[in-house]
Design a protein around this motif. Structure first.
Motif, PDB file in Angstrom:
ATOM      1  N   GLU A 182       9.531   4.097   7.711  1.00 32.46           N
ATOM      2  CA  GLU A 182       8.923   5.001   6.738  1.00 32.46           C
ATOM      3  C   GLU A 182      10.007   5.626   5.859  1.00 32.46           C
ATOM      4  O   GLU A 182      10.941   6.242   6.368  1.00 32.46           O
ATOM      5  N   GLU A 183       9.874   5.427   4.557  1.00 32.70           N
ATOM      6  CA  GLU A 183      10.761   6.022   3.552  1.00 32.70           C
ATOM      7  C   GLU A 183      12.233   5.652   3.749  1.00 32.70           C
ATOM      8  O   GLU A 183      13.131   6.406   3.379  1.00 32.70           O
ATOM      9  N   TYR A 236       0.820  -1.214   0.000  1.00 32.33           N
ATOM     10  CA  TYR A 236       0.000   0.000   0.000  1.00 32.33           C
ATOM     11  C   TYR A 236       0.854   1.264   0.000  1.00 32.33           C
ATOM     12  O   TYR A 236       0.672   2.149  -0.819  1.00 32.33           O
ATOM     13  N   ASP A 237       1.803   1.367   0.945  1.00 30.30           N
ATOM     14  CA  ASP A 237       2.575   2.605   1.076  1.00 30.30           C
ATOM     15  C   ASP A 237       4.071   2.440   0.829  1.00 30.30           C
ATOM     16  O   ASP A 237       4.819   3.412   0.839  1.00 30.30           O
ATOM     17  N   TRP A 245       6.269   1.148   2.734  1.00 28.91           N
ATOM     18  CA  TRP A 245       7.080   1.142   3.951  1.00 28.91           C
ATOM     19  C   TRP A 245       7.503  -0.285   4.266  1.00 28.91           C
ATOM     20  O   TRP A 245       6.888  -1.255   3.831  1.00 28.91           O
TER      21      TRP A 245
END
Length: 177
Positions: free
Chosen positions: A38-39, A15-16, A18
């Motif tokens: 994250e990122e 989804y993201d 991460w």
């Protein structure tokens, strides 16, 4: 899948994007938790993530005990306008009893702060009996010390929450400042 020092093999969230670890035992929180990075893959200094996680894993329960007065102040501020006779009222007579009313979430967000010091922070969202809607967010600066307590807002410092650099060193800012 990607392998990261200390955390091992991490899955990429479709989804993201991460990264998510398998549950890892966290001494300070007395349980197993997943790390969400994250990122990470686009960060130019991924070693900062490794260092923050390493620091966090080395913490013990005293890290949380140092924040219990701030958490208790958050509880008191949330309950200031609720009468003891109200159904929503939760009686917590002392700071060391707040832990009976907190349930840690199962994920630890590891993020680089976009403002201020641009350091890596570790944040956990908790459910708490006295604030079921907004819960409790506990943020650890570089995985070492708690630098933010309060309702979950996703920010890594109160300076970012209120866009006020004077709040940089504030662990807790009263709800009605």
């Amino acid at each position: 899948m990607i392998t990261i020092p200390i955390l091992g093999l991490l899955e990429i969230d479709p989804y993201d994007g991460w990264l998510k670890s398998q549950p890892i035992e966290i001494n300070a929180l007395s349980g197993k938790f997943e790390f969400i990075l994250e990122e990470y893959e686009t960060d130019p200094q991924v070693e900062d993530f490794h260092t923050a996680v390493q620091h966090f894993l080395a913490l013990d329960h005293t890290a949380l005990e140092q924040a219990q007065d701030a958490i208790y102040q958050y509880y008191q501020d949330c309950c200031a306008y609720i009468t003891p006779a109200s159904e929503e009222y939760i009686d917590i007579p002392s700071p060391n009893q707040v832990w009976r009313h907190i349930e840690f979430g199962d994920e630890l967000m590891v993020s680089r702060r976009a403002h201020g010091d641009n350091a890596v922070y570790i944040s956990i969202t908790c459910h708490c009996d006295w604030e079921p809607e907004h819960g409790l967010q506990i943020v650890f600066k570089q995985g070492l010390t708690i630098n933010k307590i309060g309702a979950f807002d996703g920010h890594l410092s109160h300076a970012d929450s209120y866009d006020d650099p004077r709040l940089e060193e504030m662990v807790y800012v009263p709800c009605c400042r």
